[in-house]
Motif scaffolding. Structure first.
Motif, mmCIF file in Angstrom:
data_model
loop_
_atom_site.group_PDB
_atom_site.id
_atom_site.type_symbol
_atom_site.label_atom_id
_atom_site.label_comp_id
_atom_site.label_asym_id
_atom_site.label_seq_id
_atom_site.Cartn_x
_atom_site.Cartn_y
_atom_site.Cartn_z
ATOM 1 N N GLY A 32 -10.400 16.865 -28.997
ATOM 2 C CA GLY A 32 -11.032 17.267 -27.745
ATOM 3 C C GLY A 32 -12.420 17.846 -27.977
ATOM 4 N N GLY A 33 -13.386 17.427 -27.166
ATOM 5 C CA GLY A 33 -14.746 17.938 -27.299
ATOM 6 C C GLY A 33 -15.534 17.725 -26.025
ATOM 7 N N ASP A 34 -16.724 18.302 -25.974
ATOM 8 C CA ASP A 34 -17.587 18.181 -24.802
ATOM 9 C C ASP A 34 -19.031 18.324 -25.271
ATOM 10 N N CYS A 35 -19.777 17.233 -25.195
ATOM 11 C CA CYS A 35 -21.164 17.240 -25.681
ATOM 12 C C CYS A 35 -22.075 18.143 -24.858
ATOM 13 N N GLN A 36 -21.614 18.557 -23.688
ATOM 14 C CA GLN A 36 -22.447 19.440 -22.873
ATOM 15 C C GLN A 36 -22.319 20.902 -23.303
ATOM 16 N N GLU A 37 -21.307 21.197 -24.123
ATOM 17 C CA GLU A 37 -21.090 22.568 -24.579
ATOM 18 C C GLU A 37 -21.946 22.873 -25.814
ATOM 19 N N PRO A 38 -22.368 24.131 -25.982
ATOM 20 C CA PRO A 38 -23.244 24.487 -27.109
ATOM 21 C C PRO A 38 -22.556 24.439 -28.469
ATOM 22 N N ASP A 39 -21.237 24.277 -28.497
ATOM 23 C CA ASP A 39 -20.515 24.145 -29.768
ATOM 24 C C ASP A 39 -19.763 22.822 -29.832
ATOM 25 N N LEU A 40 -20.176 21.870 -29.001
ATOM 26 C CA LEU A 40 -19.538 20.558 -28.867
ATOM 27 C C LEU A 40 -18.124 20.642 -28.306
ATOM 28 N N GLY A 41 -17.700 21.837 -27.887
ATOM 29 C CA GLY A 41 -16.381 22.006 -27.295
ATOM 30 C C GLY A 41 -15.241 21.774 -28.267
ATOM 31 N N LEU A 42 -15.512 21.848 -29.563
ATOM 32 C CA LEU A 42 -14.475 21.606 -30.573
ATOM 33 C C LEU A 42 -13.705 22.883 -30.883
ATOM 34 N N SER A 43 -12.412 22.754 -31.073
ATOM 35 C CA SER A 43 -11.625 23.900 -31.532
ATOM 36 C C SER A 43 -11.925 24.141 -33.011
ATOM 37 N N ASN A 44 -11.648 25.329 -33.477
ATOM 38 C CA ASN A 44 -11.899 25.652 -34.886
ATOM 39 C C ASN A 44 -11.103 24.753 -35.827
ATOM 40 N N SER A 45 -9.862 24.450 -35.442
ATOM 41 C CA SER A 45 -9.023 23.614 -36.303
ATOM 42 C C SER A 45 -9.539 22.179 -36.371
ATOM 43 N N ASP A 46 -9.946 21.626 -35.189
ATOM 44 C CA ASP A 46 -10.484 20.267 -35.179
ATOM 45 C C ASP A 46 -11.795 20.196 -35.963
ATOM 46 N N ARG A 47 -12.633 21.200 -35.794
ATOM 47 C CA ARG A 47 -13.906 21.227 -36.523
ATOM 48 C C ARG A 47 -13.648 21.198 -38.032
ATOM 49 N N GLN A 48 -12.660 21.966 -38.477
ATOM 50 C CA GLN A 48 -12.365 22.022 -39.906
ATOM 51 C C GLN A 48 -11.832 20.692 -40.425
ATOM 52 N N VAL A 49 -11.026 20.022 -39.599
ATOM 53 C CA VAL A 49 -10.532 18.695 -39.976
ATOM 54 C C VAL A 49 -11.697 17.727 -40.170
ATOM 55 N N LEU A 50 -12.641 17.760 -39.254
ATOM 56 C CA LEU A 50 -13.812 16.884 -39.353
ATOM 57 C C LEU A 50 -14.614 17.187 -40.617
ATOM 58 N N ILE A 51 -14.804 18.458 -40.889
ATOM 59 C CA ILE A 51 -15.565 18.863 -42.077
ATOM 60 C C ILE A 51 -14.865 18.416 -43.359
ATOM 61 N N ASP A 52 -13.566 18.526 -43.385
ATOM 62 C CA ASP A 52 -12.806 18.253 -44.613
ATOM 63 C C ASP A 52 -12.528 16.769 -44.842
ATOM 64 N N GLU A 53 -12.431 15.976 -43.767
ATOM 65 C CA GLU A 53 -11.878 14.639 -43.933
ATOM 66 C C GLU A 53 -12.792 13.473 -43.557
ATOM 67 N N ILE A 128 -38.523 21.952 -26.471
ATOM 68 C CA ILE A 128 -37.744 21.582 -25.274
ATOM 69 C C ILE A 128 -36.337 22.147 -25.367
ATOM 70 N N LEU A 129 -35.747 22.096 -26.540
ATOM 71 C CA LEU A 129 -34.403 22.652 -26.722
ATOM 72 C C LEU A 129 -34.414 24.174 -26.586
ATOM 73 N N GLU A 130 -35.499 24.804 -26.962
ATOM 74 C CA GLU A 130 -35.631 26.250 -26.746
ATOM 75 C C GLU A 130 -35.656 26.558 -25.251
ATOM 76 N N LEU A 131 -36.359 25.702 -24.479
ATOM 77 C CA LEU A 131 -36.380 25.884 -23.022
ATOM 78 C C LEU A 131 -34.984 25.741 -22.438
ATOM 79 N N LEU A 132 -34.221 24.785 -22.947
ATOM 80 C CA LEU A 132 -32.849 24.569 -22.475
ATOM 81 C C LEU A 132 -32.016 25.838 -22.613
ATOM 82 N N GLU A 133 -32.237 26.585 -23.676
ATOM 83 C CA GLU A 133 -31.453 27.798 -23.935
ATOM 84 C C GLU A 133 -32.005 29.027 -23.223
#
Length: 451
Positions: A32-53, A128-133
């Motif tokens: 699960g994720g969301d590209c509109q979120e500032p952390d891609l909407g990833l859970s910590n466990s899913d993020r770790q799976v992506l990093i590791d595998e 531009i990304l600074e303006l977004l934030e």
């Protein structure tokens, strides 16, 4: 999310795969994720799976709406790509990263080479990304015209910004950029003519086939940068393969870019697009057509709006009146309003003619073995456009119009086509005859006044 994935085995696009390997989709693990979120909407466990595998990243996520508010387009298209690059740098087993851009990310120039074009941005992507934030979404959206400069919409603008982000921040990554043209229905795989959306020029074919769309803005002499979706998929996979095996990419100061549009020896114009489809309109007619399929084109906006009154609005009001009399909800004028807005939005891309360098793409093709070229075909020189449109119109009929396959339904459509052809000719004769009668009456009066 899991329900959507579970429904894939019933989707026509996976039909052939399910016959040969019924268990194939069980290898797909959704996160699960969301590209509109500032952390891609990833859970910590899913993020770790992506990093590791994860070994291969193919970043296709984007909003392709041309009228998307700038703050959303920036978040989804530009910031999310930066976050994906940052995530990729943490992946211990990363071998290849392919970013899917668009051939029109630099549409402010009419000849597009396989290079970056930061000089056309009014402001660096970082700012531009600074303006977004830092500012409100409402204020950022109001600033859109000034920030975009010559870019016609937020989609192409944020795609151009994204390429600059990659240019600046993707150093030391095994990364390449894939720039496809206008993606249209499949040519060969997983079945000929497959399509599941009404984006781009296929929507024009669909509207014309229904007998709803009769006039549009289109430069018949402009080059049509159209590419079949299955060829795009094959090239993305080939980009991933080559990025992983070519160690020089990681050492290069800038990642390679691959433009993917029709080759110079097999170009097609928008006029060819229209005419090839028109010649086949009797081959695969729709049983639900509302009038005889035909399409006139112009590059003059005021002429389009004027002729649309007679081709679209007057028939639309007549149909809506009949629907009201039958106690049904009117819909044609609302539909035509939506169609005309979409035509205006797409106008810059079907009136201007672009040319594209495809040197890197041709070199990539040459690197493949003969066997791989057959399995992962993306050679645009080999596309038979007449055959392609035969497959595409059949696909429009089945996958978009949801008509049943089979010759019996086609024959029924042909009978309906002939009926509307007769009514169309009768209408033409009536209108021309009436106009001639009016002119004759006027001339008769004028001649009578001189006598």
């Amino acid at each position: 999310m899991r329900e959507r994935c579970a429904a894939w085995d019933k989707d026509p696009v996976f039909g052939n795969l399910m016959k040969t390997n019924p268990e194939a989709l069980k290898r797909v693990v959704p996160c699960g994720g969301d590209c509109q979120e500032p952390d891609l909407g990833l859970s910590n466990s899913d993020r770790q799976v992506l990093i590791d595998e994860v070994q291969i990243v193919i970043h296709t996520a984007a909003t392709v709406r041309f009228v998307e508010p700038l703050h959303i387009a920036l978040a989804v298209n530009t910031r999310a790509t930066r976050l994906m690059i940052q995530l990729a740098k943490e992946m211990s087993h990363l071998e290849s990263f392919v970013h899917v851009s668009t051939a029109y990310s630099n549409c402010v120039v009419e000849h597009v080479s396989e290079r970056f074009y930061p000089e056309h941005l009014t402001c660096p992507a970082e700012k531009i990304l600074e303006l977004l934030e830092s500012i409100s979404p409402e204020l950022l959206d109001k600033m859109a015209p000034a920030l975009m400069g010559k870019y016609p919409n937020t989609y192409t603008y944020t795609k151009a910004l994204t390429e600059q982000v990659i240019q600046k921040e993707a150093k030391d990554l095994p990364l390449s950029i894939f720039r496809p043209g206008v993606i249209i229905a499949s040519y060969k795989e997983p079945m000929p003519g497959w399509i599941d959306n009404l984006y781009g020029p296929i929507a024009v074919l669909y509207g014309a086939a229904f007998g709803i769309l009769h006039i549009t803005l289109l430069n018949l002499k402009a080059q049509a940068g159209i590419v079949p979706v299955d060829y795009c998929v094959n090239m993305v996979l080939t980009c991933a393969w080559n990025t992983a095996r070519d160690t020089s990419i990681k050492l290069s100061p800038e990642p390679p870019i691959y433009n993917f549009t029709p080759n110079n020896d097999n170009l097609i114009t928008w006029g060819g697009f229209r005419d090839k489809a028109a010649r086949l309109r009797y081959t695969y007619p729709l049983t639900k057509m509302m009038w005889l399929p035909f399409l006139h084109c112009t590059t003059i906006p005021w002429l389009f709006r004027f002729t649309a009154i007679f081709y679209h609005l007057l028939p639309g009001y007549a149909i809506d009146l009949a629907l009201r009399l039958w106690g049904k909800k009117p819909r044609m004028i609302k539909l035509y309003d939506k169609i005309h807005k979409n035509i205006d939005i797409l106008a810059p891309f079907v009136i201007t003619s672009w040319s594209f360098d495809t040197v890197n793409t041709r070199k990539l093709w040459a690197k493949m073995s003969v066997e791989d070229q057959k399995l992962y075909d993306f050679n645009m020189s080999s596309v038979d456009w007449d055959d392609y449109f035969l497959q595409a119109l059949a696909g429009v009929r089945i996958y978009l119009a949801k008509e049943e396959p089979g010759q019996e339904v086609v024959e029924r459509g042909r009978k309906i086509y002939k009926r509307f052809e007769f009514l169309h000719r009768l209408l033409q004769f009536t209108l021309c005859g009436g106009a001639a009668l009016i002119l004759w009456s006027i001339l008769k009066r004028l001649l009578g006044s001189f006598v």
